[in-house]
Design an enzyme around this catalytic site. Sequence first.
Site, PDB file in Angstrom:
ATOM      1  N   HIS A 141     -92.587  86.685  45.673  1.00 28.32           N
ATOM      2  CA  HIS A 141     -92.080  87.531  46.760  1.00 28.32           C
ATOM      3  C   HIS A 141     -93.097  88.621  47.105  1.00 28.32           C
ATOM      4  CE1 HIS A 141     -88.725  89.535  49.012  1.00 28.32           C
ATOM      5  NE2 HIS A 141     -89.488  90.591  48.777  1.00 28.32           N
ATOM      6  N   GLU A 142     -93.622  89.289  46.084  1.00 27.01           N
ATOM      7  CA  GLU A 142     -94.565  90.385  46.338  1.00 27.01           C
ATOM      8  C   GLU A 142     -95.904  89.865  46.845  1.00 27.01           C
ATOM      9  OE1 GLU A 142     -93.252  93.153  46.470  1.00 27.01           O
ATOM     10  OE2 GLU A 142     -91.420  92.672  45.371  1.00 27.01           O
ATOM     11  N   HIS A 166     -95.928  89.391  50.534  1.00 24.71           N
ATOM     12  CA  HIS A 166     -96.076  90.601  51.342  1.00 24.71           C
ATOM     13  C   HIS A 166     -97.527  90.873  51.725  1.00 24.71           C
ATOM     14  CE1 HIS A 166     -92.090  92.098  51.732  1.00 24.71           C
ATOM     15  NE2 HIS A 166     -91.871  92.223  50.438  1.00 24.71           N
ATOM     16  N   GLU A 225     -89.392  91.690  54.818  1.00 25.74           N
ATOM     17  CA  GLU A 225     -88.574  91.239  53.692  1.00 25.74           C
ATOM     18  C   GLU A 225     -87.962  89.866  53.903  1.00 25.74           C
ATOM     19  OE1 GLU A 225     -88.900  92.569  51.070  1.00 25.74           O
ATOM     20  OE2 GLU A 225     -89.427  94.657  51.415  1.00 25.74           O
TER      21      GLU A 225
END
Length: 832
Positions: A489-490, A493, A512
């Site tokens: 997930h990170e 980004h 997000e």
Amino acid sequence: MDPQLDPMKDDLPLMANTSYMLVKHYVLDLDVDFKSKVIEGSIVLFFETGSQHRKTSSTGRECCQSECDQSHKMRASGPCHVPVTNVSACSSEMECNGSAVSGKGEEDASDGNGNHSNSEQASGISSSEDCCDRENHGNEDFVLVLDCCDLSVLKVEEVDVAAVPGIEKFTRSAKLTDVSEELGNLRNQIVQELVALPAQRWKEQLCCFADCSRAPGCGELPFATGPWSLEIRKPGVGTPADFPHAVRIWYKTNPGGRSVAWTTDQSGRPCVYTMGSPINNRALFPCQEPPVALSTWQASVRAAAGFVVLMSGENSAEPAQLPEGTLSWYYYVSMPMPASTFTIAVGCWQEVKQQEDKEQSLTPAAQTNTEFLLPSLQADFSWQEAACGHVDYPCRFQSPAGSCQAVIPHRLFSPRCLLELCEERLLQLIPRCLSAAFATLGTHPFSRLDVLIVPSNFSSLGMASPHIIFLSQSVLPGGSNLCGTRLCHEIAHAWFGLAIGARDWTEEWTSEGFATFLEDIFWARAQQLSHEEVKGQQELKALLRWRRLRDEVQNSEEELQVLRPNKGSTGELSESGASVVKYGLKAEKIFMQVHYLKGYFLLRSLARTAGEASFLLSLRKFVRRFHGLLVLSQDFLCMLLEDIPKQKKSGLTVESIFQNWLDTSGIPKPLLEEVETWKECRLVQQVRGEVTKWIQTNQRVRKSSKKKRKQDEVIFQKLLPDQLVLLLESLLEEKTLCPRTLQCLERTYQLREQDAEVRHRWCELVIKHKYVPGYGDVERFLREDQAMGVYLYGELMVNEDAKQQELARKCFASAQEHMDVSSARVVAEMLF
């Protein structure tokens, strides 16, 4: 003050007047003092004249009314390589020079005192005379407004960049004279030439910025501080073009400032880090916070020996030894980014390194993963050769070496006591997840990555910044599933949220929602799952997220469920460039996941319409076209719908997506049709069978007498972590579960050893059924998993059980001192 900007209200003000002056580079020179819990030093800001006044100066002033009349014409011009379909719907403010032309609005103004002071004075976006009147009459000084909060500003001065040896090469035909006005023009011209250097001269540019930052001051500037801003003026200067373009600010942070957390790590050693505050970095350094203020930076940070400084920077800094046991760390960034993405962490971190015997055994897997590309993505990407659409900077998308680097250089840091666990659980996942991300989206936007396990008071499971990721310790226990998905997930980004930023921060879903959607894709590839395994796990995950979204919609304010709260005015600014982030300070919003979940479901729906392979190709195309730029929802949607031939038949339009997904609260109607299909997947059906077994077991236990404890043995199947989450959530719907059932449940799945998502549901069961032997698990969770524990405090209080309420207050009392401010406020409201 405008009532919308009341610091006690829910909206976050962005005060900086970026349309008048736009910061292009920061040079920070700071000392970290753990005894006083203060960061002190100076920051030099290098500006260019903003888009509203770029052509206006004391020597060649254009008619201000004419300039204001032209603003709407300028707003309609398109960004580099970005098709414009209509003025209100596309990123019209992303110009090639990186600045933004704003629309109509109000202008920042101060109270006019302008004395050297750090006392709090009323400040806000006022509705005083507009810039046209002020410039035409020449009766007022221009006021530079920066975002600033919880800082003690000691002195502000103009920097004499003309005094730097060898700087003459940036003066072109200008000649140095003794006339003060011409000296000011010369200094501004030097800065203008410096910020405009081409990307291939970025090293020279950084050196010149550093030299200029050390130049002597040439006059103090009056300033005034307010609750949210720092206002600076130069007496007699009425236009942004004539205002000093290099300004040095001496300041120190407040020990209670809201941008950084002073705490101790898991080994009990002091540390300080930026924890993703709702007010961003304005309590760390004065800055321009609006997203349009894309800037580069370099920083020298000094701390006592034994401390390691990690920062969002392109280089892996090596400390320089200074006298008296101090180390100096230097970082830089050459890709323009919003100031809100600047991140720092100072502590006694230790690098986690792979043991040599394990390193050799892991290398082949990493190499195999580098080649893990689905056939559908091995297409001809001829469109990748197009020129970038962003401002000029050293871009990895134009670098042959960067474009084929599947795994970028990376390091892992943690407190001493977590070194072994990090090596076991996390270290080997980083290259696999980086490689999976590259296989999906292509070129990594950033050249390297540090990963840091932050203290237990971190209020999230993770946070991504340029070149550095913070992870909560909560992702480490219980296997690789939570650790891997959160890391993915990170990592996502880097593309969505950093390389491509939101032009309006209320559109969080563009960051997000994409990261939530992509974490499943990345993690599936990192595990090298079969197509059937991927399909089953993603449908299970979709059902869990659906349940979470359903619960959140039922228990939150409708206004917070809207992904585009500004609707048609999304992205609009005041004339000065100032704006507000709607609900940016609302405490409960921090713990909501609606932007993650509704955004994820929208992308999942679009992927189903386009076909997953085509959709992922469109994501690559979007990244290639928009990296380095700021976007609105319609930028992505317009481009995607052009790539979906079926969209005309299906009636899918940008307007219908706005109406069904982004501009309304509640559950999107198209989503209601999908839920039943997820319930039929094999992994979900397997859980249903196990739930039935546990309900039957509980019924038998309740009916059996104390003398007849022996029961026919029931065989329970082994479940995946996400299946365990669904199992426990399903059992939470049962009215009563006997203590013996709960005891058997915990032993069967060893729930105390599972990941934090599973343990959280276990704690909910313990609280609901007042299972006293499990209270220690709840206490441990509230102490060690603060990123996820806020909800449990509410559950402990709602039951109105004296023991549970005592437990809640005890845990809060021990954690409150180091707890995240927003979390502590929400918990305090629950308890008292």
